[in-house]
Design an enzyme around this catalytic site. Structure first.
Site, PDB file in Angstrom:
ATOM      1  N   GLY A  87     -48.121 -54.072  41.085  1.00 21.47           N
ATOM      2  CA  GLY A  87     -47.899 -53.452  39.773  1.00 21.47           C
ATOM      3  C   GLY A  87     -49.059 -53.714  38.836  1.00 21.47           C
ATOM      4  NE  ARG A  90     -57.804 -56.628  36.175  1.00 25.57           N
ATOM      5  CZ  ARG A  90     -59.083 -56.879  36.310  1.00 25.57           C
ATOM      6  NH1 ARG A  90     -59.718 -57.526  35.364  1.00 25.57           N
ATOM      7  NH2 ARG A  90     -59.740 -56.495  37.383  1.00 25.57           N
ATOM      8  CG  ASP A 249     -53.206 -52.406  45.798  1.00 24.90           C
ATOM      9  OD1 ASP A 249     -53.423 -52.670  46.993  1.00 24.90           O
ATOM     10  OD2 ASP A 249     -53.734 -53.034  44.863  1.00 24.90           O
TER      11      ASP A 249
HETATM   12  P1  AMP Z   1     -57.069 -55.188  42.166  1.00 22.27           P
HETATM   13  O1  AMP Z   1     -57.685 -56.148  43.119  1.00 22.27           O
HETATM   14  O2  AMP Z   1     -57.851 -55.029  40.876  1.00 22.27           O
HETATM   15  O3  AMP Z   1     -56.755 -53.875  42.783  1.00 22.27           O
HETATM   16  O4  AMP Z   1     -55.697 -55.854  41.699  1.00 22.27           O
HETATM   17  C1  AMP Z   1     -54.665 -56.170  42.582  1.00 22.27           C
HETATM   18  C2  AMP Z   1     -53.459 -56.613  41.804  1.00 22.27           C
HETATM   19  O5  AMP Z   1     -53.743 -57.780  41.027  1.00 22.27           O
HETATM   20  C3  AMP Z   1     -52.924 -55.591  40.816  1.00 22.27           C
HETATM   21  O6  AMP Z   1     -51.532 -55.710  40.786  1.00 22.27           O
HETATM   22  C4  AMP Z   1     -53.545 -56.026  39.519  1.00 22.27           C
HETATM   23  O7  AMP Z   1     -52.803 -55.581  38.400  1.00 22.27           O
HETATM   24  C5  AMP Z   1     -53.494 -57.541  39.653  1.00 22.27           C
HETATM   25  N1  AMP Z   1     -54.505 -58.229  38.859  1.00 22.27           N
HETATM   26  C6  AMP Z   1     -55.832 -58.214  39.047  1.00 22.27           C
HETATM   27  N2  AMP Z   1     -56.459 -58.975  38.130  1.00 22.27           N
HETATM   28  C7  AMP Z   1     -55.519 -59.488  37.321  1.00 22.27           C
HETATM   29  C8  AMP Z   1     -55.527 -60.366  36.176  1.00 22.27           C
HETATM   30  N3  AMP Z   1     -56.653 -60.873  35.682  1.00 22.27           N
HETATM   31  N4  AMP Z   1     -54.335 -60.652  35.614  1.00 22.27           N
HETATM   32  C9  AMP Z   1     -53.194 -60.166  36.106  1.00 22.27           C
HETATM   33  N5  AMP Z   1     -53.109 -59.353  37.162  1.00 22.27           N
HETATM   34  C10 AMP Z   1     -54.261 -59.007  37.775  1.00 22.27           C
HETATM   35 MG    MG Z   2     -56.022 -52.201  42.168  1.00 24.81          MG
END
Ligand code: AMP
Ligand code: MG
Length: 506
Positions: A87, A90, A249
């Protein structure tokens, strides 16, 4: 503030697919980047957004009228392992706008604070990775590759704690939608069949409205998504783009490139190239991207099966499995055809009769093998080949100079010229026009890793945005061989590229 004319179908039509949430307030909003051309496309008043009010808006402190911020639920396979709940940890979807072309576009924040999906994360983003998303996304757009785009980046005036303390920022992302393979996986994993059907029908209405009345619309949706991914990945491969984190995702059903984290462009041609610091096994290496796309599509297909056949009806399930397997098995062919189309454009060849496909594939394979064997820069190799097409100017010297030992190249060039001559004998474009077309298919400027790092370092440590702005200008005209852009076309020194690593920016 000038109006945003929001029309929020996701919030309105899909209750239960998200949570209402508000961006965190930040101490000192300051606009670092505004995408004027994109603002115009969205029928927003760019001049008005360049004000203090605009900075407050893009930092998340003042929501535009009509925004209904929500954090979307999704799941995903990350590096092959399933996480049932990811989900927007951020990110927040503010709402949807209709652009001047009549297309519906999501407007979303990234880095706007914690949400119920944040798990251990702080919900924040740092200036560097957000400006990086601007640079790579705008480069992709200028290269004609479907992508989400950055509308704005605002500094928050708040520190973000990673291995070191960094200045914080919020990026405003514009996307055809944020529907992902992982969105389907979330509801499939929960066994929520009604929601899954609602989601699939919403996706069809949004991205493939012509399929709404199709007899097997979910199968047709799978096919449409597969076709878009085949075209997209082929475009990535033909410019040397490495996404770096092709988790389910991070695969958008719209066919846009999404989620710029550890992505980077390959320099010397090598299919095994990996930049991401966390991709130890090379799962998302350059050369693996087509197989990974297929794997992700298979995960998408699994979520559609319960919509295509009743779980109690074994023969119907068998039939549905056979149908989706057929589409997944078709993917390599769709991809290969899209890749070859792009490669032919880069080779300056006209689309031949199907009978010539194998010979043209062999021609391009042998060219790539030459680049690989000599560690030739992928971008410059293709670009100098375009120059070499222009025989009237005798311009193969720059290409030959890229090869330590050009004898093998010369043999290949002779084969290629013979193939070009066959096109010309059948009314093809001729040398000059061929070279011009090839230069429109192979960029001169890509986001070189050392240039990107240099621009981000200046922005982060010296608060100097000039290198970022100058690089952005170059990336927005990737095909123009203008002398003032020359510094951006040069490959990095080999030492710089050898140890280059990218990070997820979380
Ligand atoms: P990503 O690697 O950017 O595709 O992120 C994978 C998951 O981690 C997603 O659910 C993002 O919303 C969550 N996420 C990434 N960075 C953060 C952060 N700094 N704080 C909270 N959730 C994060
Ligand atoms: Mg992502």
């Amino acid at each position: 503030m000038p109006p945003f004319r929001f029309d929020n179908t996701y919030a309105r039509e899909l209750p239960g697919f998200y949570v209402h949430w508000k961006p965190a307030a930040v101490p000192a909003p300051r606009l670092l980047f505004l995408n004027d051309a994109l603002a115009d496309e969205l029928q927003l008043d760019a001049a008005a957004l360049r004000s203090a009010d605009g900075a407050a808006l893009f930092a998340g402190n003042a929501l535009p009228d009509g925004a209904e911020p929500i954090a979307q639920a999704y799941a995903g396979h990350q590096f092959g392992g399933f996480s049932p709940q990811l989900g927007d940890g951020r990110a927040l979807l503010l709402g949807e706008l209709i652009d001047h072309g009549g297309r519906r576009r999501d407007i979303a924040f990234k880095g706007s604070g914690r949400t119920p999906f944040s798990r251990g994360g702080d919900g924040k983003a740092a200036v560097g990775p957000m400006l990086r998303e601007v640079l790579i996304g705008e480069a992709m757009h200028a290269l004609g590759i479907p992508t989400t785009r950055a509308l704005a980046v605002a500094a928050t005036g708040e520190p973000v704690h990673r291995e070191v303390t960094l200045p914080g920022a919020v990026l405003t992302r514009v996307a055809a939608s944020h529907l992902r393979v992982g969105t389907f996986q979330f509801f499939a994993a929960q066994g929520e069949l009604d929601k899954l059907r609602q989601l699939a029908d919403y996706t069809i209405a949004r991205h493939d409205p012509a399929l709404a009345a199709a007899p097997e619309r979910y199968l047709a949706l799978l096919h449409a998504v597969a076709a878009r991914q085949a075209a997209l990945i082929a475009q990535w491969m033909n410019v040397g783009f490495i996404h770096g984190v092709m988790n389910t995702d991070n695969m958008a059903l719209s066919g846009e490139t999404i989620d710029y984290g550890p992505c980077a462009f390959m320099e010397a041609y090598d299919p095994a190239t990996v930049f991401s610091s966390i991709d130890h096994g090379g799962r998302y290496a350059y050369g693996n991207q087509p197989q990974i796309a297929r794997w992700n599509l298979a995960r998408f297909a699994e979520t559609l099966l319960p919509l295509m056949a009743d779980a109690e009806d074994e023969p119907a399930i068998q039939r549905a499995v056979a149908q989706v397997t057929g589409v997944i098995d078709e993917f390599p062919g769709l991809y290969a055809a899209a890749l070859l189309d792009g490669q032919r454009a880069k080779l300056g060849l006209l689309k031949a009769m199907a009978a010539d496909d194998a010979a043209d594939r062999a021609l391009v394979q042998d060219w790539l093998a030459l680049l690989h064997a000599r560690s030739v820069d992928f971008t410059l190799g293709w670009r100098r080949l375009a120059d070499a097409a222009d025989e009237s100017e005798g311009r193969d010297a720059p290409l030959r100079a890229l090869f330590v030992e050009p004898a093998a190249l010369d043999a290949w060039l002779a084969r290629w010229r013979e193939r070009c001559a066959r096109d010309d004998a059948a009314g093809g474009p001729g040398a000059g026009e061929r070279a011009a077309r090839m230069r429109r298919a192979s960029p001169w400027v890509i986001p070189r890793n050392h240039r990107v790092e240099e621009a981000l370092a200046a922005a982060m440590s010296d608060d100097d945005l000039m290198p970022f702005e100058r690089l952005l200008i170059a990336l927005r005209r990737p095909y123009d061989e203008a002398p003032e852009l020359a510094p951006y076309a040069e490959p990095a020194p080999a030492e710089a590229t050898a140890g280059y690593q990218t990070f997820c920016g979380t």
